[in-house]
Design an enzyme around this catalytic site. Structure first.
Site, PDB file in Angstrom:
ATOM      1  N   LYS A  13      36.175  55.723   6.501  1.00 53.42           N
ATOM      2  CA  LYS A  13      35.092  56.634   6.953  1.00 53.42           C
ATOM      3  C   LYS A  13      34.369  56.239   8.323  1.00 53.42           C
ATOM      4  O   LYS A  13      34.151  57.018   9.268  1.00 53.42           O
ATOM      5  CB  LYS A  13      33.768  56.961   6.010  1.00 53.42           C
ATOM      6  CG  LYS A  13      34.567  57.711   4.700  1.00 53.42           C
ATOM      7  CD  LYS A  13      33.273  57.982   3.893  1.00 53.42           C
ATOM      8  CE  LYS A  13      32.608  56.942   3.262  1.00 53.42           C
ATOM      9  NZ  LYS A  13      33.283  55.873   2.400  1.00 53.42           N
ATOM     10  N   ARG A  88      27.088  61.394  -1.888  1.00 54.47           N
ATOM     11  CA  ARG A  88      27.813  60.753  -2.626  1.00 54.47           C
ATOM     12  C   ARG A  88      27.883  61.131  -4.257  1.00 54.47           C
ATOM     13  O   ARG A  88      28.430  60.348  -5.072  1.00 54.47           O
ATOM     14  CB  ARG A  88      27.484  59.138  -2.669  1.00 54.47           C
ATOM     15  CG  ARG A  88      28.629  58.495  -1.589  1.00 54.47           C
ATOM     16  CD  ARG A  88      27.942  56.832  -1.764  1.00 54.47           C
ATOM     17  NE  ARG A  88      29.142  56.176  -1.230  1.00 54.47           N
ATOM     18  CZ  ARG A  88      28.812  55.337  -0.069  1.00 54.47           C
ATOM     19  NH1 ARG A  88      28.227  55.419   1.023  1.00 54.47           N
ATOM     20  NH2 ARG A  88      29.979  54.453   0.325  1.00 54.47           N
ATOM     21  N   ARG A 126      37.968  43.391   5.533  1.00 55.40           N
ATOM     22  CA  ARG A 126      36.833  44.146   6.468  1.00 55.40           C
ATOM     23  C   ARG A 126      35.719  42.899   7.106  1.00 55.40           C
ATOM     24  O   ARG A 126      35.351  42.214   6.131  1.00 55.40           O
ATOM     25  CB  ARG A 126      36.212  45.244   5.728  1.00 55.40           C
ATOM     26  CG  ARG A 126      35.321  46.197   6.609  1.00 55.40           C
ATOM     27  CD  ARG A 126      35.029  47.444   6.045  1.00 55.40           C
ATOM     28  NE  ARG A 126      34.153  47.516   4.751  1.00 55.40           N
ATOM     29  CZ  ARG A 126      33.544  48.558   4.412  1.00 55.40           C
ATOM     30  NH1 ARG A 126      34.141  49.664   4.673  1.00 55.40           N
ATOM     31  NH2 ARG A 126      33.023  48.392   3.367  1.00 55.40           N
ATOM     32  N   ARG A 159      30.459  41.715   5.151  1.00 55.11           N
ATOM     33  CA  ARG A 159      29.404  42.407   4.201  1.00 55.11           C
ATOM     34  C   ARG A 159      29.314  41.906   2.783  1.00 55.11           C
ATOM     35  O   ARG A 159      30.591  41.507   2.137  1.00 55.11           O
ATOM     36  CB  ARG A 159      29.670  43.870   3.938  1.00 55.11           C
ATOM     37  CG  ARG A 159      29.139  44.658   5.309  1.00 55.11           C
ATOM     38  CD  ARG A 159      29.516  46.132   5.148  1.00 55.11           C
ATOM     39  NE  ARG A 159      29.467  46.760   3.868  1.00 55.11           N
ATOM     40  CZ  ARG A 159      29.517  48.042   3.705  1.00 55.11           C
ATOM     41  NH1 ARG A 159      30.041  48.877   4.693  1.00 55.11           N
ATOM     42  NH2 ARG A 159      29.506  48.635   2.582  1.00 55.11           N
ATOM     43  N   ARG A 170      32.361  48.302  -6.917  1.00 53.46           N
ATOM     44  CA  ARG A 170      32.021  49.486  -6.136  1.00 53.46           C
ATOM     45  C   ARG A 170      32.917  50.672  -6.504  1.00 53.46           C
ATOM     46  O   ARG A 170      32.709  51.795  -6.565  1.00 53.46           O
ATOM     47  CB  ARG A 170      32.418  49.163  -4.822  1.00 53.46           C
ATOM     48  CG  ARG A 170      30.869  48.591  -4.162  1.00 53.46           C
ATOM     49  CD  ARG A 170      31.149  47.979  -2.767  1.00 53.46           C
ATOM     50  NE  ARG A 170      31.213  48.895  -1.901  1.00 53.46           N
ATOM     51  CZ  ARG A 170      31.764  48.537  -0.328  1.00 53.46           C
ATOM     52  NH1 ARG A 170      32.205  47.185  -0.346  1.00 53.46           N
ATOM     53  NH2 ARG A 170      31.765  49.478   0.193  1.00 53.46           N
TER      54      ARG A 170
HETATM   55  P1  AMP Z   1      28.699  52.146   2.796  1.00 53.18           P
HETATM   56  O1  AMP Z   1      28.396  51.405   3.773  1.00 53.18           O
HETATM   57  O2  AMP Z   1      28.873  53.567   3.102  1.00 53.18           O
HETATM   58  O3  AMP Z   1      29.831  51.611   2.040  1.00 53.18           O
HETATM   59  O4  AMP Z   1      27.579  51.865   1.801  1.00 53.18           O
HETATM   60  C1  AMP Z   1      27.183  50.493   1.293  1.00 53.18           C
HETATM   61  C2  AMP Z   1      26.478  50.976  -0.112  1.00 53.18           C
HETATM   62  O5  AMP Z   1      25.313  51.351   0.061  1.00 53.18           O
HETATM   63  C3  AMP Z   1      26.943  51.432  -1.252  1.00 53.18           C
HETATM   64  O6  AMP Z   1      28.017  50.697  -1.863  1.00 53.18           O
HETATM   65  C4  AMP Z   1      26.085  52.132  -2.004  1.00 53.18           C
HETATM   66  O7  AMP Z   1      25.455  50.873  -2.592  1.00 53.18           O
HETATM   67  C5  AMP Z   1      24.966  52.526  -0.868  1.00 53.18           C
HETATM   68  N1  AMP Z   1      25.184  53.715  -0.643  1.00 53.18           N
HETATM   69  C6  AMP Z   1      25.483  54.277   0.740  1.00 53.18           C
HETATM   70  N2  AMP Z   1      25.182  55.610   0.927  1.00 53.18           N
HETATM   71  C7  AMP Z   1      24.961  56.006  -0.349  1.00 53.18           C
HETATM   72  C8  AMP Z   1      24.449  57.360  -0.872  1.00 53.18           C
HETATM   73  N3  AMP Z   1      24.597  58.384  -0.386  1.00 53.18           N
HETATM   74  N4  AMP Z   1      24.016  57.156  -2.264  1.00 53.18           N
HETATM   75  C9  AMP Z   1      23.932  56.005  -2.863  1.00 53.18           C
HETATM   76  N5  AMP Z   1      24.168  54.883  -2.559  1.00 53.18           N
HETATM   77  C10 AMP Z   1      24.779  54.822  -1.367  1.00 53.18           C
END
Ligand code: AMP
Length: 218
Positions: A13, A88, A126, A159, A170
């Site tokens: 994404k 999400r 990553r 990360r 996750r």
């Molecule tokens: P990402 O970079 O999109 O993979 O997000 C990293 C982490 O942030 C995720 O694994 C969640 O813990 C948190 N996170 C990101 N977006 C959301 C969301 N819309 N709702 C809840 N937690 C989120």
């Protein structure tokens, strides 16, 4: 118009949203990036979010919805926005509809579809730039100079939530929630699906075409 880019962790994404934003001039809003900026700034929101992110679970809806609401109120988000990582959960999708339905602003979704077996390898390989957040992959998208960002030259890092144990958590926690959100957009006739496996540029072409088909073009 708001374009929601849906996909599992590791579906690509961030990479695809960044390229689509560059191609269309739309704002790219990623909740994961917003949380990481809050954590880096040491804010209270960042401290709250960190415990969930490190555990691989979702940050609670009220925290996330409040944060994205503030971001979408900024001037650069008034026209075309690509949402990456939000919504999400079903509650987040409902909150997004409730916030924008009265304004007549259209919301469409594209799912970047990737087989679960491929996601783990993608996530553990990553790397992200410690300066600007740009995503890389040790095999599929290496930087020109080892461990340095092509865009800003900062060091690349893994990360903390891409550590293998957190990746497993996750995927376990987030795939079911993703299926719920996909269903919200599918049931309301607002979903397109793009296969997210193959060359990054080829996937981007399909994404651009799907975005254009829902009226989201440069
Ligand atoms: P990402 O970079 O999109 O993979 O997000 C990293 C982490 O942030 C995720 O694994 C969640 O813990 C948190 N996170 C990101 N977006 C959301 C969301 N819309 N709702 C809840 N937690 C989120």
């Amino acid at each position: 118009m708001i374009l929601v880019l849906l996909g599992a962790p590791g579906a690509g994404k961030g990479t695809q949203a960044e390229a689509l934003a560059a191609a269309t001039g739309a704002a790219h809003v990623a909740t994961g990036d917003l949380f990481r900026a809050e954590i880096a700034a040491g804010s209270e929101l960042g401290r709250t979010a960190k415990s969930y992110i490190d555990a691989g679970t979702l940050v609670p809806d009220e925290v996330t919805i409040g944060m994205i609401g503030a971001r979408l109120a900024k001037p650069d988000a008034k026209h075309r926005v690509i949402l990456d990582g939000f919504p999400r959960t079903k509650a987040q999708a409902a909150a997004l509809d409730a916030a924008f339905a009265p304004t007549g602003r259209r919301i469409s979704a594209i799912l970047l579809n990737v087989d679960v077996a491929i996601l783990t390898a993608r996530l553990t390989g990553r790397r992200i730039c410690s300066g600007c957040g740009r995503p890389y992959h040790v095999e599929h998208r290496p930087p020109a100079v080892a461990d340095r960002c092509d865009a800003c030259g900062s060091a690349l890092i893994t990360r903390s939530d891409d550590a293998p144990a957190t990746v497993a958590a996750r995927l376990e926690h987030q795939l079911a929630a993703l299926a719920d959100v996909v269903q919200v957009y599918r049931a309301s006739g607002r979903l397109k699906v793009v296969e997210g496996v193959g060359e990054i540029a080829a996937i981007q072409s399909q994404l651009v075409a799907a975005a254009a088909a829902v009226g989201f073009a440069s």
